[in-house]
Design an enzyme around this catalytic site. Structure first.
Site, PDB file in Angstrom:
ATOM      1  N   CYS A 195      65.307  20.653 -13.773  1.00 18.83           N
ATOM      2  CA  CYS A 195      64.131  19.714 -13.812  1.00 18.83           C
ATOM      3  C   CYS A 195      63.882  19.328 -15.306  1.00 18.83           C
ATOM      4  CB  CYS A 195      62.973  20.377 -13.200  1.00 18.83           C
ATOM      5  SG  CYS A 195      61.905  21.731 -14.230  1.00 18.83           S
ATOM      6  N   CYS A 209      62.868  22.200 -17.246  1.00 14.87           N
ATOM      7  CA  CYS A 209      64.315  23.331 -17.724  1.00 14.87           C
ATOM      8  C   CYS A 209      64.960  22.827 -18.821  1.00 14.87           C
ATOM      9  CB  CYS A 209      65.061  23.440 -16.374  1.00 14.87           C
ATOM     10  SG  CYS A 209      64.448  24.077 -14.953  1.00 14.87           S
ATOM     11  N   ARG A 216      65.939  24.372 -22.246  1.00 16.97           N
ATOM     12  CA  ARG A 216      67.219  24.810 -22.948  1.00 16.97           C
ATOM     13  C   ARG A 216      67.110  24.146 -24.428  1.00 16.97           C
ATOM     14  NH1 ARG A 216      71.397  22.473 -18.122  1.00 16.97           N
ATOM     15  NH2 ARG A 216      70.689  24.109 -16.492  1.00 16.97           N
ATOM     16  N   CYS A 241      56.464  14.466  -6.944  1.00 13.22           N
ATOM     17  CA  CYS A 241      57.792  14.277  -7.710  1.00 13.22           C
ATOM     18  C   CYS A 241      57.873  12.762  -8.461  1.00 13.22           C
ATOM     19  CB  CYS A 241      59.033  14.438  -6.602  1.00 13.22           C
ATOM     20  SG  CYS A 241      59.151  16.060  -6.208  1.00 13.22           S
ATOM     21  N   CYS A 274      59.644  20.322 -10.412  1.00 11.64           N
ATOM     22  CA  CYS A 274      59.373  21.351 -11.357  1.00 11.64           C
ATOM     23  C   CYS A 274      58.682  22.813 -10.767  1.00 11.64           C
ATOM     24  CB  CYS A 274      58.758  21.065 -12.625  1.00 11.64           C
ATOM     25  SG  CYS A 274      59.350  20.116 -13.781  1.00 11.64           S
TER      26      CYS A 274
END
Length: 168
Positions: A40, A43, A47, A106, A133
């Site tokens: 998502c 995420c 990263r 969403c 998420c």
């Protein structure tokens, strides 16, 4: 050299931090491409935070400053990167802990938002969170992936400060 990483020299500790960040990013890519767990937007930002943290660790390992001030500067930079990651991961964990009726709807994908909106608007939309998420697709020992990234950010940030501020 001792098996205790807290007794290692600054360079070795920061190289270990860089390798751990690379391993965590490698697992994220494995989860995406082999386990088919699509990330998502939150995420993706986690990263990015691991990439920044890994880059600080790698630069610290390559540079290997001899002065206490140089080591402390790397410690603060790594702690700031880890704090940014903790903020994103903490928000993600909070979204996942909401009751189903309180989860936001969403929204559009990150790629579309980056094309359609200015960066400031994208960041506001991403950090407000959305339904994708809040989904928990993966757990280990009862904790979701964002919970584990939160733990890793805390551990790596603490280790970076330890390496940067301990007496030599």
């Amino acid at each position: 050299m001792s098996f205790n990483p807290f007794a290692w020299p600054f360079r070795a500790q920061y190289l270990l931090g860089a390798l751990l960040c690379a391993a965590l990013l490698g697992y994220a890519l494995y989860a995406q491409h082999v386990m088919f767990l699509d990330p998502c937007p939150l995420c993706i930002f986690q990263r990015v935070a691991f990439m920044v943290l890994g880059a600080v660790f790698l630069l610290g390992a390559i540079h290997g400053p001899k002065s206490a001030g140089g080591r402390r500067a790397y410690g603060v930079l790594a702690a700031l990167a880890a704090a940014g990651g903790m903020a994103v991961a903490g928000r993600h964990v909070w979204l996942q802990s909401l009751p189903a009726d309180e989860v936001p709807a969403c929204g559009p994908g990150l790629e579309y938002m980056l094309e359609a909106f200015p960066l400031r608007e994208v960041l506001v939309r991403v950090f407000s969170g959305s339904g994708e998420c809040a989904e928990v697709d993966w757990t280990f020992l009862g904790l979701s992936m964002p919970a584990w990234t939160l733990i890793w950010f805390m551990a790596l940030g603490t280790a970076a400060l330890w390496a940067g501020f301990r007496r030599r």
